[in-house]
Design a protein around this motif. Structure first.
Motif, PDB file in Angstrom:
ATOM      1  N   THR A 135       0.832   1.411  -8.700  1.00  0.00           N
ATOM      2  CA  THR A 135       1.068   2.748  -8.168  1.00  0.00           C
ATOM      3  C   THR A 135       0.077   3.058  -7.052  1.00  0.00           C
ATOM      4  N   SER A 136       0.439   4.052  -6.239  1.00  0.00           N
ATOM      5  CA  SER A 136      -0.412   4.474  -5.125  1.00  0.00           C
ATOM      6  C   SER A 136      -0.090   5.913  -4.768  1.00  0.00           C
ATOM      7  N   CYS A 137      -1.066   6.617  -4.193  1.00  0.00           N
ATOM      8  CA  CYS A 137      -0.827   7.962  -3.656  1.00  0.00           C
ATOM      9  C   CYS A 137      -0.351   7.919  -2.204  1.00  0.00           C
ATOM     10  N   LEU A 138      -0.470   6.768  -1.559  1.00  0.00           N
ATOM     11  CA  LEU A 138      -0.039   6.602  -0.167  1.00  0.00           C
ATOM     12  C   LEU A 138       1.444   6.279  -0.155  1.00  0.00           C
ATOM     13  N   THR A 139       2.221   7.025   0.630  1.00  0.00           N
ATOM     14  CA  THR A 139       3.675   6.864   0.612  1.00  0.00           C
ATOM     15  C   THR A 139       4.222   6.509   1.983  1.00  0.00           C
ATOM     16  N   GLY A 141       9.348   7.369  -5.549  1.00  0.00           N
ATOM     17  CA  GLY A 141       8.642   8.440  -6.217  1.00  0.00           C
ATOM     18  C   GLY A 141       9.618   9.322  -6.961  1.00  0.00           C
ATOM     19  N   ARG A 163       0.818  -1.211   0.000  1.00  0.00           N
ATOM     20  CA  ARG A 163       0.000   0.000   0.000  1.00  0.00           C
ATOM     21  C   ARG A 163       0.856   1.268   0.000  1.00  0.00           C
ATOM     22  N   HIS A 164       1.960   1.274   0.746  1.00  0.00           N
ATOM     23  CA  HIS A 164       2.799   2.474   0.870  1.00  0.00           C
ATOM     24  C   HIS A 164       3.903   2.461  -0.190  1.00  0.00           C
ATOM     25  N   ALA A 165       3.990   3.531  -0.965  1.00  0.00           N
ATOM     26  CA  ALA A 165       4.995   3.627  -2.026  1.00  0.00           C
ATOM     27  C   ALA A 165       6.305   4.177  -1.472  1.00  0.00           C
ATOM     28  N   THR A 218       4.992   5.670  -6.746  1.00  0.00           N
ATOM     29  CA  THR A 218       4.134   6.841  -6.916  1.00  0.00           C
ATOM     30  C   THR A 218       4.797   7.828  -7.870  1.00  0.00           C
ATOM     31  N   ASP A 219       4.120   8.942  -8.149  1.00  0.00           N
ATOM     32  CA  ASP A 219       4.643   9.972  -9.058  1.00  0.00           C
ATOM     33  C   ASP A 219       4.941   9.375 -10.440  1.00  0.00           C
TER      34      ASP A 219
END
Length: 208
Positions: free
Chosen positions: A128-132, A89, A84-86, A111-112
C-alpha cells in the motif's frame, strides 16, 4: 447457449472448485510474483482478465478500464514498473464492484486499505501507499491489450485465479488442460491425509 460459452461456464465452475496450490503440482508457468498478495483475508477469485497498462501516473486509463469491466471479470493492472503510485483505492474498488468485477490484481501498490477491505472486493497488490496516480493522460497507456503482471504475460480473456496463496494466470487452453488433473488430485487428497493421520507408514504413502 453456444458450445464456447458452455465450455467457458464449465471451466469457470471447475476453477472455482479446485485448490489453486494443486495447480502448482502440474504447471511451472503462469504463477504471478508471490510479492503480489491479497489485501483481504479468505478470498478466492476466478475470472477472465480485463487488462490495463498505466504509464506516467495516468489515472484516466484506470477509469477507461473500469468502464470495460463486466460481471465476473478480473481487472489486471500493469503499472509499467511503477511501484510507488497507487492506481487502486476506495473509488476504484467501488466502481469495479458496481460493474460486477470479481477482483483486481495490480502489479504495484494500492491505497485506502480500510475502505478496500470494507467493499469486500478482492484486491491483490505488492503493498500500500499514500501516493496515488493523477488525473492526467499518460502516453502509452492502453486498455484491453496484452500486459505483464508480476512477471507473467496476461492477455484479455485469460483466466485469473487468486486466493490467499497468490495469483495464477492461465490461457483458456492451459486452464482446460490442467483442470481435470488438478480436480482429481484434490479428490484423492482427503483419503491420503486420513491415512497419514491414522498412522499408516509414510513409506507406503509417499513417493521416494
Amino acid at each position: 447457449m453456444s458450445s464456447k460459452v458452455l465450455a467457458g461456464t464449465q471451466v469457470l465452475a471447475g476453477l472455482e472448485a479446485v485448490s489453486y496450490p494443486t495447480i502448482g503440482h502440474f504447471l511451472e508457468d503462469g504463477f504471478v510474483d508471490p510479492a503480489i498478495q491479497s489485501l483481504l483475508d479468505g478470498v478466492k477469485v476466478a475470472g477472465p482478465a480485463v487488462t490495463v497498462r498505466i504509464v506516467g501516473n495516468d489515472a484516466i486509463a484506470m477509469n477507461r478500464a473500469l468502464l470495460e469491466l463486466y460481471p465476473g471479470a478480473v481487472l489486471v493492472v500493469d503499472m509499467d514498473g511503477d511501484r510507488r503510485h497507487a492506481p487502486v483505492g476506495a473509488v476504484t474498488a467501488a466502481a469495479a464492484k458496481a460493474q460486477g468485477a470479481a477482483g483486481i490484481v495490480v502489479d504495484g501498490v494500492a491505497t485506502d486499505l480500510l475502505e478496500l477491505r470494507s467493499t469486500g472486493l478482492p484486491v491483490f497488490a505488492r503493498g500500500t501507499s499514500c501516493l496515488t496516480t493523477k488525473r492526467l493522460h499518460g502516453t502509452g497507456s492502453a486498455v484491453n491489450v496484452p500486459v505483464t503482471c508480476g512477471g507473467v504475460n496476461v492477455a484479455p480473456g485469460d483466466w485469473v485465479l487468486g486466493d490467499d496463496n497468490g495469483v495464477i494466470v492461465l490461457s483458456p487452453r492451459e486452464a482446460a488442460a490442467v483442470l481435470e488433473q488438478a480436480l482429481a488430485s484434490d479428490a484423492a487428497e482427503p483419503e491420503l491425509l486420513a491415512r497419514i493421520a491414522a498412522g499408516e507408514p509414510l513409506e507406503t504413502l509417499l513417493a521416494h
